[in-house]
Design an enzyme around this catalytic site. Structure first.
Site, PDB file in Angstrom:
ATOM      1  CB  SER A 133      -6.327  73.602   8.836  1.00 52.75           C
ATOM      2  OG  SER A 133      -6.628  74.778   9.557  1.00 52.75           O
ATOM      3  CE1 TYR A 146      -9.720  74.901   5.141  1.00 49.69           C
ATOM      4  CE2 TYR A 146      -9.493  75.344   7.480  1.00 49.69           C
ATOM      5  CZ  TYR A 146      -8.934  75.217   6.221  1.00 49.69           C
ATOM      6  OH  TYR A 146      -7.572  75.379   6.061  1.00 49.69           O
ATOM      7  CB  ALA A 148     -16.145  68.391   9.300  1.00 45.47           C
ATOM      8  CB  SER A 149     -12.957  68.724   5.057  1.00 42.59           C
ATOM      9  OG  SER A 149     -12.559  70.075   5.176  1.00 42.59           O
TER      10      SER A 149
HETATM   11  N1  LIG Z   1      -3.497  80.208   4.439  1.00 42.82           N
HETATM   12  C1  LIG Z   1      -3.680  79.788   5.682  1.00 42.82           C
HETATM   13  O1  LIG Z   1      -3.692  80.585   6.631  1.00 42.82           O
HETATM   14  C2  LIG Z   1      -3.874  78.298   5.967  1.00 42.82           C
HETATM   15  C3  LIG Z   1      -3.999  77.878   7.279  1.00 42.82           C
HETATM   16  C4  LIG Z   1      -4.173  76.517   7.552  1.00 42.82           C
HETATM   17  C5  LIG Z   1      -4.210  75.603   6.516  1.00 42.82           C
HETATM   18  N2  LIG Z   1      -4.095  76.037   5.230  1.00 42.82           N
HETATM   19  C6  LIG Z   1      -4.155  75.026   4.168  1.00 42.82           C
HETATM   20  O2  LIG Z   1      -3.034  75.163   3.321  1.00 42.82           O
HETATM   21  C7  LIG Z   1      -3.376  74.733   2.001  1.00 42.82           C
HETATM   22  C8  LIG Z   1      -2.978  75.807   0.998  1.00 42.82           C
HETATM   23  O3  LIG Z   1      -3.656  76.998   1.335  1.00 42.82           O
HETATM   24  P1  LIG Z   1      -3.263  78.437   0.707  1.00 42.82           P
HETATM   25  O4  LIG Z   1      -3.287  79.408   1.798  1.00 42.82           O
HETATM   26  O5  LIG Z   1      -2.051  78.309  -0.136  1.00 42.82           O
HETATM   27  O6  LIG Z   1      -4.568  78.709  -0.164  1.00 42.82           O
HETATM   28  P2  LIG Z   1      -4.696  79.025  -1.707  1.00 42.82           P
HETATM   29  O7  LIG Z   1      -6.141  79.256  -1.962  1.00 42.82           O
HETATM   30  O8  LIG Z   1      -3.717  80.076  -2.101  1.00 42.82           O
HETATM   31  O9  LIG Z   1      -4.233  77.640  -2.392  1.00 42.82           O
HETATM   32  C9  LIG Z   1      -5.071  76.524  -2.557  1.00 42.82           C
HETATM   33  C10 LIG Z   1      -4.908  76.052  -3.984  1.00 42.82           C
HETATM   34  O10 LIG Z   1      -5.719  74.886  -4.183  1.00 42.82           O
HETATM   35  C11 LIG Z   1      -6.230  74.971  -5.503  1.00 42.82           C
HETATM   36  N3  LIG Z   1      -7.429  74.154  -5.684  1.00 42.82           N
HETATM   37  C12 LIG Z   1      -8.651  74.371  -5.124  1.00 42.82           C
HETATM   38  N4  LIG Z   1      -9.523  73.464  -5.569  1.00 42.82           N
HETATM   39  C13 LIG Z   1      -8.847  72.653  -6.432  1.00 42.82           C
HETATM   40  C14 LIG Z   1      -9.224  71.536  -7.209  1.00 42.82           C
HETATM   41  N5  LIG Z   1     -10.481  71.060  -7.190  1.00 42.82           N
HETATM   42  N6  LIG Z   1      -8.290  70.938  -7.988  1.00 42.82           N
HETATM   43  C15 LIG Z   1      -7.024  71.426  -8.025  1.00 42.82           C
HETATM   44  N7  LIG Z   1      -6.618  72.492  -7.299  1.00 42.82           N
HETATM   45  C16 LIG Z   1      -7.510  73.089  -6.503  1.00 42.82           C
HETATM   46  C17 LIG Z   1      -6.561  76.448  -5.687  1.00 42.82           C
HETATM   47  O11 LIG Z   1      -6.700  76.802  -7.055  1.00 42.82           O
HETATM   48  C18 LIG Z   1      -5.379  77.108  -5.002  1.00 42.82           C
HETATM   49  O12 LIG Z   1      -4.338  77.444  -5.906  1.00 42.82           O
HETATM   50  C19 LIG Z   1      -4.875  74.437   2.019  1.00 42.82           C
HETATM   51  O13 LIG Z   1      -5.072  73.045   2.163  1.00 42.82           O
HETATM   52  C20 LIG Z   1      -5.352  75.190   3.253  1.00 42.82           C
HETATM   53  O14 LIG Z   1      -6.525  74.625   3.789  1.00 42.82           O
HETATM   54  C21 LIG Z   1      -3.918  77.367   4.921  1.00 42.82           C
END
Ligand SMILES: NC(=O)c1ccc[n+]([C@@H]2O[C@H](COP(=O)([O-])OP(=O)(O)OC[C@H]3O[C@@H](n4cnc5c(N)ncnc54)[C@H](O)[C@@H]3O)[C@@H](O)[C@H]2O)c1
Length: 250
Positions: A133, A146, A148-149
């Site tokens: 991210s 968030y 840091a990870s």
């Molecule tokens: N949406 C944004 O604006 C954005 C921006 C930057 C980075 N990201 C990154 O993109 C990725 C996807 O984000 P998103 O927007 O689709 O969010 P989202 O919440 O729709 O999707 C994340 C998915 O991860 C799954 N998940 C969580 N913990 C889990 C576990 N322990 N085991 C298995 N599955 C697990 C959730 O159930 C969810 O379906 C993430 O890594 C997020 O940090 C998103």
């Protein structure tokens, strides 16, 4: 011939907004797709392999990756997309919340990567793409766990790239804000808190983005498919910033 014809692609967080788009994009390019998430969507593509599990647990991460090989006979691409967000100042982060955010973003990325490397090493090839991210580079308040990870994911990506070259490539992407219903809800809450309108809150956020646009999930999956493709065969250990310019140093 489609770009990923004959490829086996495993995707974590595949029920999520971005993960489901990544699965769809690889499928459209001919890949056989293996999905995992902690929850299974109501409707899934019958051609996909679906594994439900908590990939922070070693057994579930291993089962996801192993079942991919059992079903499809190989694993060519792993996309670590599962993620979790937390919002709190550091002094108020509870242990459980820290463990949840770091667990999904970093530990699960490590565990799925470790399991995939066993297969990729034995087949002498493979590609890993980690979803980090822009928050892992450009620090924002109220999300130290968030940030840091995700910063650790960027560094982990480089370690994997260095250790497993020349046969295996590993890269990351850094999305900025994808305008999802959840993100819009957060703006509504922020707008109410500080006494501005939703449109003003959205415009404030947009004003710091050089390309003056939020990404779509497809913009991000386009970058991921590129990194996983043969066209990126000389690219490893790097980050593709898909945040519309938010990470330009200023
Ligand atoms: N949406 C944004 O604006 C954005 C921006 C930057 C980075 N990201 C990154 O993109 C990725 C996807 O984000 P998103 O927007 O689709 O969010 P989202 O919440 O729709 O999707 C994340 C998915 O991860 C799954 N998940 C969580 N913990 C889990 C576990 N322990 N085991 C298995 N599955 C697990 C959730 O159930 C969810 O379906 C993430 O890594 C997020 O940090 C998103």
């Amino acid at each position: 011939m489609k770009r990923f014809e004959g490829s086996v692609v495993a995707i974590t967080g595949a029920a999520g907004g971005l993960g489901s788009q990544i699965a769809e994009a690889f499928r459209a390019e001919g890949a056989r797709v293996s999905c995992t998430d902690i929850r299974k969507p109501d409707s899934v593509d019958p051609a996909d392999l679906w594994t439900v599990g908590n990939i922070v647990q070693t057994s579930d991460a291993n089962a996801f990756v192993e079942s991919t090989r059992e079903r499809f006979g190989a694993l060519h691409v792993l996309v670590n997309c599962a993620g979790a967000v937390g919002r709190s100042m550091v002094h108020a982060i509870e242990d459980d919340d820290w463990d949840r955010v770091v667990g999904v973003n970093l530990t699960a990325t490590f565990k799925c990567t470790r399991a995939a490397l066993k297969i990729m090493r034995s087949q002498e090839g493979g590609v890993i793409v980690n979803v980090a991210s822009q928050a892992g580079v450009r620090v924002q308040p109220n999300m130290a766990h968030y940030s840091a990870s995700k910063a650790a994911v960027l560094q982990f990506t480089k370690s994997v790239a260095l250790e497993y070259a020349p046969k295996i490539r590993c890269n990351s992407v850094t999305p900025g804000l994808i305008e999802t219903p959840l993100v819009r809800q957060a703006w509504i809450e922020f707008a109410n808190q500080v006494g501005i309108t939703f449109e003003e809150a959205r415009a404030q956020r947009l004003s710091v983005i050089p390309l003056q646009r939020f990404q779509t999930a497809q913009n991000v999956s386009d970058g991921i498919l590129f990194l996983a493709s043969k066209e990126a065969c000389t690219i490893t250990g790097t980050n593709l910033d898909v945040s519309a310019g938010e990470l330009i140093p200023r």
